[in-house]
Design a protein around this motif. Structure first.
Motif, PDB file in Angstrom:
ATOM      1  N   ILE A  35      -2.089  43.369  31.411  1.00  0.00           N
ATOM      2  CA  ILE A  35      -2.448  41.994  31.100  1.00  0.00           C
ATOM      3  C   ILE A  35      -3.576  42.021  30.090  1.00  0.00           C
ATOM      4  CG2 ILE A  35      -3.468  39.870  31.996  1.00  0.00           C
ATOM      5  CD1 ILE A  35      -1.356  42.152  34.209  1.00  0.00           C
ATOM      6  N   GLU A  36      -3.361  41.359  28.966  1.00  0.00           N
ATOM      7  CA  GLU A  36      -4.359  41.279  27.901  1.00  0.00           C
ATOM      8  C   GLU A  36      -4.546  39.815  27.535  1.00  0.00           C
ATOM      9  OE1 GLU A  36      -3.771  45.207  25.230  1.00  0.00           O
ATOM     10  OE2 GLU A  36      -1.981  43.952  25.382  1.00  0.00           O
ATOM     11  N   GLY A  37      -5.794  39.379  27.444  1.00  0.00           N
ATOM     12  CA  GLY A  37      -6.029  37.978  27.142  1.00  0.00           C
ATOM     13  C   GLY A  37      -7.399  37.730  26.564  1.00  0.00           C
ATOM     14  N   GLU A  38      -7.689  36.458  26.344  1.00  0.00           N
ATOM     15  CA  GLU A  38      -9.002  36.065  25.853  1.00  0.00           C
ATOM     16  C   GLU A  38      -9.333  34.661  26.325  1.00  0.00           C
ATOM     17  OE1 GLU A  38      -9.456  35.555  21.647  1.00  0.00           O
ATOM     18  OE2 GLU A  38      -7.325  35.105  21.374  1.00  0.00           O
ATOM     19  N   LEU A  39     -10.614  34.397  26.410  1.00  0.00           N
ATOM     20  CA  LEU A  39     -11.107  33.070  26.734  1.00  0.00           C
ATOM     21  C   LEU A  39     -11.146  32.243  25.467  1.00  0.00           C
ATOM     22  CD1 LEU A  39     -13.999  34.162  29.052  1.00  0.00           C
ATOM     23  CD2 LEU A  39     -12.395  32.354  29.666  1.00  0.00           C
ATOM     24  N   SER A  40     -10.687  31.004  25.573  1.00  0.00           N
ATOM     25  CA  SER A  40     -10.678  30.134  24.411  1.00  0.00           C
ATOM     26  C   SER A  40     -10.729  28.684  24.873  1.00  0.00           C
ATOM     27  CB  SER A  40      -9.419  30.375  23.565  1.00  0.00           C
ATOM     28  OG  SER A  40      -9.363  29.485  22.459  1.00  0.00           O
ATOM     29  N   GLY A  41     -11.814  28.017  24.554  1.00  0.00           N
ATOM     30  CA  GLY A  41     -11.925  26.604  24.897  1.00  0.00           C
ATOM     31  C   GLY A  41     -11.845  26.324  26.380  1.00  0.00           C
ATOM     32  N   GLY A  42     -12.396  27.206  27.216  1.00  0.00           N
ATOM     33  CA  GLY A  42     -12.373  27.003  28.655  1.00  0.00           C
ATOM     34  C   GLY A  42     -11.066  27.386  29.314  1.00  0.00           C
ATOM     35  N   GLU A  43     -10.111  27.917  28.560  1.00  0.00           N
ATOM     36  CA  GLU A  43      -8.833  28.395  29.086  1.00  0.00           C
ATOM     37  C   GLU A  43      -8.704  29.891  28.809  1.00  0.00           C
ATOM     38  OE1 GLU A  43      -6.095  24.370  28.514  1.00  0.00           O
ATOM     39  OE2 GLU A  43      -5.745  26.115  27.237  1.00  0.00           O
ATOM     40  N   ILE A  44      -7.723  30.504  29.442  1.00  0.00           N
ATOM     41  CA  ILE A  44      -7.381  31.876  29.099  1.00  0.00           C
ATOM     42  C   ILE A  44      -5.945  31.890  28.580  1.00  0.00           C
ATOM     43  CG2 ILE A  44      -8.979  32.962  30.705  1.00  0.00           C
ATOM     44  CD1 ILE A  44      -6.658  33.411  32.643  1.00  0.00           C
ATOM     45  N   ARG A  45      -5.688  32.790  27.691  1.00  0.00           N
ATOM     46  CA  ARG A  45      -4.336  32.947  27.152  1.00  0.00           C
ATOM     47  C   ARG A  45      -4.158  34.385  26.710  1.00  0.00           C
ATOM     48  NH1 ARG A  45      -2.972  28.957  24.365  1.00  0.00           N
ATOM     49  NH2 ARG A  45      -4.670  27.580  25.006  1.00  0.00           N
ATOM     50  N   GLY A  46      -2.891  34.842  26.729  1.00  0.00           N
ATOM     51  CA  GLY A  46      -2.644  36.213  26.328  1.00  0.00           C
ATOM     52  C   GLY A  46      -1.227  36.636  26.624  1.00  0.00           C
ATOM     53  N   THR A  47      -1.048  37.917  26.949  1.00  0.00           N
ATOM     54  CA  THR A  47       0.285  38.461  27.198  1.00  0.00           C
ATOM     55  C   THR A  47       0.293  39.294  28.477  1.00  0.00           C
ATOM     56  OG1 THR A  47      -0.152  40.444  25.869  1.00  0.00           O
ATOM     57  CG2 THR A  47       0.856  38.563  24.748  1.00  0.00           C
ATOM     58  N   ILE A  48       1.435  39.290  29.133  1.00  0.00           N
ATOM     59  CA  ILE A  48       1.688  40.134  30.297  1.00  0.00           C
ATOM     60  C   ILE A  48       2.852  41.046  29.944  1.00  0.00           C
ATOM     61  CG2 ILE A  48       2.409  40.212  32.707  1.00  0.00           C
ATOM     62  CD1 ILE A  48       1.162  37.451  33.065  1.00  0.00           C
ATOM     63  N   THR A  49       2.620  42.346  29.953  1.00  0.00           N
ATOM     64  CA  THR A  49       3.686  43.314  29.730  1.00  0.00           C
ATOM     65  C   THR A  49       4.089  43.869  31.087  1.00  0.00           C
ATOM     66  OG1 THR A  49       2.762  43.897  27.568  1.00  0.00           O
ATOM     67  CG2 THR A  49       4.381  45.406  28.524  1.00  0.00           C
ATOM     68  N   THR A  50       5.348  43.688  31.461  1.00  0.00           N
ATOM     69  CA  THR A  50       5.810  44.027  32.802  1.00  0.00           C
ATOM     70  C   THR A  50       6.079  45.517  32.955  1.00  0.00           C
ATOM     71  OG1 THR A  50       8.182  43.791  32.364  1.00  0.00           O
ATOM     72  CG2 THR A  50       6.948  41.773  32.850  1.00  0.00           C
ATOM     73  N   SER A  51       6.382  45.910  34.179  1.00  0.00           N
ATOM     74  CA  SER A  51       6.695  47.312  34.465  1.00  0.00           C
ATOM     75  C   SER A  51       7.978  47.756  33.782  1.00  0.00           C
ATOM     76  CB  SER A  51       6.823  47.514  35.981  1.00  0.00           C
ATOM     77  OG  SER A  51       7.793  46.632  36.528  1.00  0.00           O
ATOM     78  N   GLU A  52       8.783  46.789  33.340  1.00  0.00           N
ATOM     79  CA  GLU A  52      10.019  47.095  32.614  1.00  0.00           C
ATOM     80  C   GLU A  52       9.819  47.067  31.105  1.00  0.00           C
ATOM     81  OE1 GLU A  52      12.140  43.850  34.460  1.00  0.00           O
ATOM     82  OE2 GLU A  52      13.440  45.286  35.481  1.00  0.00           O
ATOM     83  N   GLY A  53       8.589  46.780  30.668  1.00  0.00           N
ATOM     84  CA  GLY A  53       8.297  46.753  29.246  1.00  0.00           C
ATOM     85  C   GLY A  53       8.521  45.412  28.582  1.00  0.00           C
ATOM     86  N   LYS A  54       8.839  44.380  29.352  1.00  0.00           N
ATOM     87  CA  LYS A  54       9.026  43.045  28.786  1.00  0.00           C
ATOM     88  C   LYS A  54       7.671  42.377  28.602  1.00  0.00           C
ATOM     89  CE  LYS A  54      13.525  42.510  31.050  1.00  0.00           C
ATOM     90  NZ  LYS A  54      14.320  41.715  32.039  1.00  0.00           N
ATOM     91  N   LYS A  55       7.526  41.635  27.507  1.00  0.00           N
ATOM     92  CA  LYS A  55       6.257  40.997  27.204  1.00  0.00           C
ATOM     93  C   LYS A  55       6.408  39.480  27.270  1.00  0.00           C
ATOM     94  CE  LYS A  55       3.362  42.919  24.434  1.00  0.00           C
ATOM     95  NZ  LYS A  55       2.610  43.459  23.259  1.00  0.00           N
ATOM     96  N   HIS A  56       5.496  38.834  27.999  1.00  0.00           N
ATOM     97  CA  HIS A  56       5.509  37.382  28.154  1.00  0.00           C
ATOM     98  C   HIS A  56       4.129  36.830  27.819  1.00  0.00           C
ATOM     99  CE1 HIS A  56       9.332  37.798  30.310  1.00  0.00           C
ATOM    100  NE2 HIS A  56       8.746  38.732  31.046  1.00  0.00           N
ATOM    101  N   THR A  57       4.093  35.685  27.188  1.00  0.00           N
ATOM    102  CA  THR A  57       2.820  35.024  26.926  1.00  0.00           C
ATOM    103  C   THR A  57       2.419  34.186  28.135  1.00  0.00           C
ATOM    104  OG1 THR A  57       3.922  33.127  25.895  1.00  0.00           O
ATOM    105  CG2 THR A  57       3.258  34.934  24.451  1.00  0.00           C
ATOM    106  N   PHE A  58       1.127  33.897  28.250  1.00  0.00           N
ATOM    107  CA  PHE A  58       0.658  33.070  29.350  1.00  0.00           C
ATOM    108  C   PHE A  58      -0.531  32.228  28.914  1.00  0.00           C
ATOM    109  CE2 PHE A  58      -2.214  36.718  29.825  1.00  0.00           C
ATOM    110  CZ  PHE A  58      -3.430  36.101  30.090  1.00  0.00           C
ATOM    111  N   THR A  59      -0.742  31.152  29.637  1.00  0.00           N
ATOM    112  CA  THR A  59      -1.950  30.348  29.517  1.00  0.00           C
ATOM    113  C   THR A  59      -2.474  30.092  30.931  1.00  0.00           C
ATOM    114  OG1 THR A  59      -0.697  28.272  29.582  1.00  0.00           O
ATOM    115  CG2 THR A  59      -1.195  29.191  27.408  1.00  0.00           C
TER     116      THR A  59
END
Length: 324
Positions: free
Chosen positions: A112-136
């Motif tokens: 899980i990689e992300g950053e704080l921005s405007g009081g929210e967090i956002r970034g990406t989740i790379t799963t155990s299968e290698g799939k990458k999903h964005t999140f907020t």
């Protein structure tokens, strides 16, 4: 000792000392703008929504301070229970951590990689299968309640005749026979049409040997129904636990093929669970959502959500008393 050498030695020591002080001062000036990890804005709980191929999937994160300089945490993915995070790395507004898979396939760690921005967090989740999903993610609400609770009238969510007031999430296998709501095999979960905030819930259920189900409060917090032997050490993933978070003080299960009951009170985040007449969880805070929740919008009302995908389960009474 020669006085000349003594004077020279003292002069050298003073010079070295002064240089050290200057270096320390320069270092402090250089690092004064870096926020200590103890003051990190990442500390707290976060309700996360992940983009799973165009569909929203709920997730949850808690970040805590361990000692005075290390951040640790707890993470709930789209499925499974809360799993510990041994270290959350922070670099300015950016953060990252990894953790092993739980029920998911694949051998790689989640990243899980992300950053704080405007009081929210956002970034990406790379799963155990290698799939990458964005999140907020947004800060989870405290859900503190004040004042005395005033209860409304009880509502029978199951009418004893049919599935009126319920819908199946997928191909329906639920049937009603002789006044009993039955899932004869693993299949779809059931969700109530009505949504609720705070309430008292009474359910009567029966499971077969080795079977498993659960009741999601507001569609987010699962009270576990499972064929758990009474001599097992209580755990959050066993009978009457709040899955992944709160363990009962005992396993008060009667065993398979017996009608049993839960009386559950949920006010804000505080939950009390009475299993077969025994109070096993008393006014405890639920930190976050269970994997498999309908969403992570903890501040909103939600339905009663019954698990039907883990084996046969029967219900003969589902009564809710909402707050006024």
């Amino acid at each position: 000792m020669n006085k000349k050498f003594l004077v020279l030695g003292l002069t050298s020591l003073l010079s070295v000392g002064s240089a050290g002080i200057l270096l320390a001062a320069n270092h402090n000036l250089q690092t004064s703008s870096v926020k200590p990890v103890a003051d990190s804005e990442l500390i707290g709980r976060w309700d996360i929504t992940m983009d799973d191929n165009g569909k929203p999937a709920p997730s949850w994160l808690e970040v805590k301070l361990s000692g005075n300089r290390i951040l640790v945490g707890s993470f709930v993915g789209a499925s499974g229970s809360a799993r510990p995070v041994s270290r959350v790395k922070v670099d300015g507004q950016k953060f990252s951590f990894s953790l092993p898979p739980q029920w998911e396939s694949g051998d790689n760690d989640f990243v899980i990689e992300g950053e704080l921005s405007g009081g929210e967090i956002r970034g990406t989740i790379t799963t155990s299968e290698g799939k990458k999903h964005t999140f907020t993610g947004q800060r989870a609400p405290y859900l503190n309640r004040s004042g005395a609770v005033s209860w409304g009238k009880p509502v029978e969510l199951f009418n004893g005749k049919d599935l009126t007031g319920w819908k199946a999430l997928g191909q329906n296998q639920w049937i009603v026979k002789d006044g009993v709501l039955t899932s004869p095999k693993s299949g779809a979960n059931l969700i109530s049409d009505q949504k609720f905030t705070d309430f008292k819930l009474h359910v009567e259920f029966k499971y077969q040997k080795g079977s498993n189900s659960g009741i999601y409060l507001r569609g987010r917090y699962e009270v576990q129904i499972e064929d758990s032997p009474a001599d097992l050490h209580p755990a959050s993933v066993l009978f009457s636990g709040i899955y992944g978070f709160l363990a009962p003080n005992e396993i008060a299960a009667l065993g398979p093929d017996q009608w049993q009951s839960y009386d559950i009170t949920l006010i804000g985040r505080k939950v009390t669970v009475v299993a077969n007449g025994k109070t096993v969880i008393t006014n405890q805070e639920i930190p976050g959502i269970t994997g498999g929740a309908l969403d992570s919008k903890e501040g909103e009302p939600g339905p009663i959500y019954i698990q039907g995908d883990h084996g046969p389960i029967e219900f003969r009474k589902i009564t809710i008393t909402p707050v006024k």
